[in-house]
Design a protein around this motif. Sequence first.
Motif, PDB file in Angstrom:
ATOM      1  N   ARG A  75       0.726  -1.157   0.128  1.00 20.94           N
ATOM      2  CA  ARG A  75      -0.072   0.029  -0.135  1.00 20.94           C
ATOM      3  C   ARG A  75       0.820   1.118   0.008  1.00 20.94           C
ATOM      4  O   ARG A  75       2.124   1.239   0.552  1.00 20.94           O
ATOM      5  N   LEU A  76       0.379   2.249  -0.670  1.00 20.83           N
ATOM      6  CA  LEU A  76       0.848   3.556  -0.575  1.00 20.83           C
ATOM      7  C   LEU A  76       0.952   4.207   1.062  1.00 20.83           C
ATOM      8  O   LEU A  76      -0.231   4.473   1.493  1.00 20.83           O
ATOM      9  N   VAL A  77       2.001   4.417   1.670  1.00 20.22           N
ATOM     10  CA  VAL A  77       1.782   4.930   2.912  1.00 20.22           C
ATOM     11  C   VAL A  77       2.841   6.279   3.052  1.00 20.22           C
ATOM     12  O   VAL A  77       3.868   6.471   2.309  1.00 20.22           O
ATOM     13  N   PRO A  78       2.703   7.137   4.166  1.00 22.57           N
ATOM     14  CA  PRO A  78       3.212   8.287   4.417  1.00 22.57           C
ATOM     15  C   PRO A  78       4.692   7.890   4.908  1.00 22.57           C
ATOM     16  O   PRO A  78       4.705   6.901   5.878  1.00 22.57           O
ATOM     17  N   VAL A  79       5.592   8.284   4.445  1.00 23.01           N
ATOM     18  CA  VAL A  79       6.960   8.053   5.127  1.00 23.01           C
ATOM     19  C   VAL A  79       7.692   9.430   5.605  1.00 23.01           C
ATOM     20  O   VAL A  79       7.457  10.665   4.960  1.00 23.01           O
ATOM     21  N   GLN A  80       8.611   9.309   6.691  1.00 17.57           N
ATOM     22  CA  GLN A  80       9.372  10.703   7.200  1.00 17.57           C
ATOM     23  C   GLN A  80      10.767   9.967   7.023  1.00 17.57           C
ATOM     24  O   GLN A  80      11.054   9.078   7.666  1.00 17.57           O
ATOM     25  N   PHE A  81      11.384  10.980   6.485  1.00 18.35           N
ATOM     26  CA  PHE A  81      13.001  10.860   6.533  1.00 18.35           C
ATOM     27  C   PHE A  81      13.952  11.198   7.681  1.00 18.35           C
ATOM     28  O   PHE A  81      13.397  12.073   8.196  1.00 18.35           O
ATOM     29  N   SER A  82      14.940  10.697   8.254  1.00 20.22           N
ATOM     30  CA  SER A  82      15.733  10.964   9.182  1.00 20.22           C
ATOM     31  C   SER A  82      16.486  12.338   8.740  1.00 20.22           C
ATOM     32  O   SER A  82      17.043  13.181   9.831  1.00 20.22           O
ATOM     33  N   THR A 135      14.816  -3.103   4.072  1.00 14.47           N
ATOM     34  CA  THR A 135      14.898  -3.353   5.347  1.00 14.47           C
ATOM     35  C   THR A 135      16.294  -3.216   5.920  1.00 14.47           C
ATOM     36  O   THR A 135      17.258  -3.241   5.036  1.00 14.47           O
ATOM     37  N   GLN A 136      16.545  -3.212   7.389  1.00 13.89           N
ATOM     38  CA  GLN A 136      17.960  -3.175   7.889  1.00 13.89           C
ATOM     39  C   GLN A 136      18.593  -4.332   7.472  1.00 13.89           C
ATOM     40  O   GLN A 136      19.892  -4.414   7.212  1.00 13.89           O
ATOM     41  N   VAL A 146       6.163  -2.264   7.285  1.00 14.42           N
ATOM     42  CA  VAL A 146       5.752  -0.992   7.619  1.00 14.42           C
ATOM     43  C   VAL A 146       6.317  -0.417   8.938  1.00 14.42           C
ATOM     44  O   VAL A 146       6.583   0.368   9.402  1.00 14.42           O
ATOM     45  N   LYS A 147       6.205  -1.380   9.968  1.00 17.06           N
ATOM     46  CA  LYS A 147       6.859  -1.097  11.253  1.00 17.06           C
ATOM     47  C   LYS A 147       8.210  -1.285  11.465  1.00 17.06           C
ATOM     48  O   LYS A 147       8.685  -1.106  12.728  1.00 17.06           O
ATOM     49  N   GLU A 148       8.775  -1.615  10.562  1.00 20.60           N
ATOM     50  CA  GLU A 148      10.072  -2.130  10.601  1.00 20.60           C
ATOM     51  C   GLU A 148      11.157  -0.653  10.338  1.00 20.60           C
ATOM     52  O   GLU A 148      10.714   0.163   9.901  1.00 20.60           O
ATOM     53  N   GLU A 149      12.577  -0.830  10.864  1.00 18.22           N
ATOM     54  CA  GLU A 149      13.250   0.218  10.337  1.00 18.22           C
ATOM     55  C   GLU A 149      13.363   0.120   8.879  1.00 18.22           C
ATOM     56  O   GLU A 149      14.118  -1.059   8.593  1.00 18.22           O
ATOM     57  N   LEU A 150      13.631   1.198   8.299  1.00 19.33           N
ATOM     58  CA  LEU A 150      13.711   1.220   6.819  1.00 19.33           C
ATOM     59  C   LEU A 150      14.677   2.296   6.552  1.00 19.33           C
ATOM     60  O   LEU A 150      15.124   3.118   7.061  1.00 19.33           O
ATOM     61  N   LEU A 154      14.375   5.890   7.278  1.00 24.02           N
ATOM     62  CA  LEU A 154      12.822   6.456   6.969  1.00 24.02           C
ATOM     63  C   LEU A 154      12.018   5.783   8.081  1.00 24.02           C
ATOM     64  O   LEU A 154      12.496   4.559   8.241  1.00 24.02           O
ATOM     65  N   SER A 155      11.136   6.159   8.440  1.00 22.80           N
ATOM     66  CA  SER A 155       9.888   5.560   9.133  1.00 22.80           C
ATOM     67  C   SER A 155       8.636   5.633   8.440  1.00 22.80           C
ATOM     68  O   SER A 155       8.318   6.665   7.826  1.00 22.80           O
ATOM     69  N   ALA A 156       7.797   4.467   8.101  1.00 23.22           N
ATOM     70  CA  ALA A 156       6.422   4.637   7.849  1.00 23.22           C
ATOM     71  C   ALA A 156       5.601   4.431   8.769  1.00 23.22           C
ATOM     72  O   ALA A 156       5.745   4.274   9.840  1.00 23.22           O
ATOM     73  N   SER A 157       4.280   5.187   8.310  1.00 25.79           N
ATOM     74  CA  SER A 157       3.257   5.026   9.226  1.00 25.79           C
ATOM     75  C   SER A 157       1.932   4.789   8.488  1.00 25.79           C
ATOM     76  O   SER A 157       1.688   5.105   7.420  1.00 25.79           O
ATOM     77  N   VAL A 158       0.919   3.973   9.295  1.00 27.57           N
ATOM     78  CA  VAL A 158      -0.243   3.865   8.792  1.00 27.57           C
ATOM     79  C   VAL A 158      -1.337   4.906   9.178  1.00 27.57           C
ATOM     80  O   VAL A 158      -1.230   5.502  10.208  1.00 27.57           O
ATOM     81  N   PRO A 159      -1.769   5.503   8.272  1.00 29.46           N
ATOM     82  CA  PRO A 159      -2.589   6.712   8.446  1.00 29.46           C
ATOM     83  C   PRO A 159      -3.778   6.426   9.302  1.00 29.46           C
ATOM     84  O   PRO A 159      -4.395   5.515   9.177  1.00 29.46           O
ATOM     85  N   GLU A 160      -4.247   7.558   9.993  1.00 32.41           N
ATOM     86  CA  GLU A 160      -5.421   7.466  10.896  1.00 32.41           C
ATOM     87  C   GLU A 160      -6.675   7.086  10.332  1.00 32.41           C
ATOM     88  O   GLU A 160      -7.576   6.542  10.883  1.00 32.41           O
TER      89      GLU A 160
END
Length: 136
Positions: free
Chosen positions: A60-67, A80-81, A106-110, A122-128
């Motif tokens: 699925r298309l999910v939002p990600v945030q970069f370090s 993945t790591q 999605v919940k792993e370190e990427l 980067l970290s991924a999250s499941v939208p609310e």
Amino acid sequence: MIRTITDTGIPEGVKDLPPGVALPLESNLAYMNGICFSKGCYLGQELTARTHHTGVIRKRLVPVQFSLMAPIPEGAEVLTQAGKSAGKYRAGQEDIGLALLRLVYVKEELHLKTAENTHVNLSASVPEWWPKASNN
């Protein structure tokens, strides 16, 4: 791409939904009432309906945030790591974006590599706004 749209995981335009590549269910269009399963005749309808009714959607298309803020090429492979492919980066701005990821990761370190061969976590999250009862 507007930052709040990217933060919430809502795709916008051809960078987020490339023609001929993006599948409606992987792009969360069913979650946004963008697909009618009771009527219509459109290209890919049989595959979309069959996938929807089996309930198995692995990416699925999910939002990600970069370090860190770095130029990330569209289509960069997200890893993945352990070095396994988790998906592909689609598009974004500054330190946020959208990526098509396998849901099991999605919940792993990427991380991914930039054009300069720099590792960016980067970290991924499941939208609310996703349905809570869904496992997809």
